[in-house]
Design a protein around this motif. Structure first.
Motif, PDB file in Angstrom:
ATOM      1  N   UNK A 118       0.823  -1.203   0.000  1.00  0.00           N
ATOM      2  CA  UNK A 118       0.000   0.000   0.000  1.00  0.00           C
ATOM      3  C   UNK A 118       0.860   1.256   0.000  1.00  0.00           C
ATOM      4  N   UNK A 119       1.939   1.226   0.762  1.00  0.00           N
ATOM      5  CA  UNK A 119       2.872   2.360   0.759  1.00  0.00           C
ATOM      6  C   UNK A 119       3.522   2.526  -0.608  1.00  0.00           C
ATOM      7  N   UNK A 120       3.845   1.411  -1.250  1.00  0.00           N
ATOM      8  CA  UNK A 120       4.435   1.467  -2.589  1.00  0.00           C
ATOM      9  C   UNK A 120       3.474   2.089  -3.594  1.00  0.00           C
ATOM     10  N   UNK A 121       2.232   1.735  -3.511  1.00  0.00           N
ATOM     11  CA  UNK A 121       1.241   2.283  -4.445  1.00  0.00           C
ATOM     12  C   UNK A 121       1.091   3.784  -4.230  1.00  0.00           C
ATOM     13  N   UNK A 122       1.038   4.212  -2.970  1.00  0.00           N
ATOM     14  CA  UNK A 122       0.914   5.641  -2.682  1.00  0.00           C
ATOM     15  C   UNK A 122       2.151   6.405  -3.154  1.00  0.00           C
ATOM     16  N   UNK A 123       3.327   5.886  -2.845  1.00  0.00           N
ATOM     17  CA  UNK A 123       4.568   6.552  -3.262  1.00  0.00           C
ATOM     18  C   UNK A 123       4.703   6.538  -4.783  1.00  0.00           C
ATOM     19  N   UNK A 141       5.268   9.633  -7.220  1.00  0.00           N
ATOM     20  CA  UNK A 141       6.450   9.646  -8.086  1.00  0.00           C
ATOM     21  C   UNK A 141       6.075   9.756  -9.568  1.00  0.00           C
ATOM     22  N   UNK A 142       4.884   9.323  -9.925  1.00  0.00           N
ATOM     23  CA  UNK A 142       4.438   9.450 -11.311  1.00  0.00           C
ATOM     24  C   UNK A 142       4.459  10.906 -11.758  1.00  0.00           C
TER      25      UNK A 142
END
Length: 107
Positions: A69-74, A78-79
């Motif tokens: 979930x943290x990866x998806x938010x970050x 970052x996109x």
């Protein structure tokens, strides 16, 4: 702690891949390298910490479930940064191409 590890791995991978890869490949590395999956982490933690009570094992596995979930938010944030970074490069390439075309037509 998970956010700090994500930032550490992502920035390390980004900086090292920038040494020899294109911008597009560097962005791909930034998304792929720090990726972790509960599908791999949960069974691995069960093997590594066998014999623990289910409650203790669950406490160990909580970060493995939160991290994606943290990866998806970050990654979403970052996109925006990567889009700007790629856009600047494409604008410079387009300007160079226009200058080259102008020089050819003058000759």
């Amino acid at each position: 702690m998970s956010i700090a590890f994500y930032a550490l791995w992502n920035s390390t991978c980004f900086l090292l891949s920038r040494l020899w890869l294109s911008k597009a490949d560097t962005i791909a590395v930034a998304y792929v390298i720090p990726a972790k999956s509960p599908a791999m982490g949960v069974p691995l933690s069960n093997v590594m910490f066998s014999g623990l009570s289910p409650i203790t094992a669950s406490k160990i596995q909580i970060p493995l479930v939160i991290f994606p979930g943290l990866q998806i938010a970050a990654g979403s944030i970052l996109t925006l940064v990567f889009r700007t970074w790629i856009g600047e490069g494409e604008a410079a390439e387009l300007k160079d191409a226009e200058n080259e075309t102008g020089r050819r037509s003058e000759s």
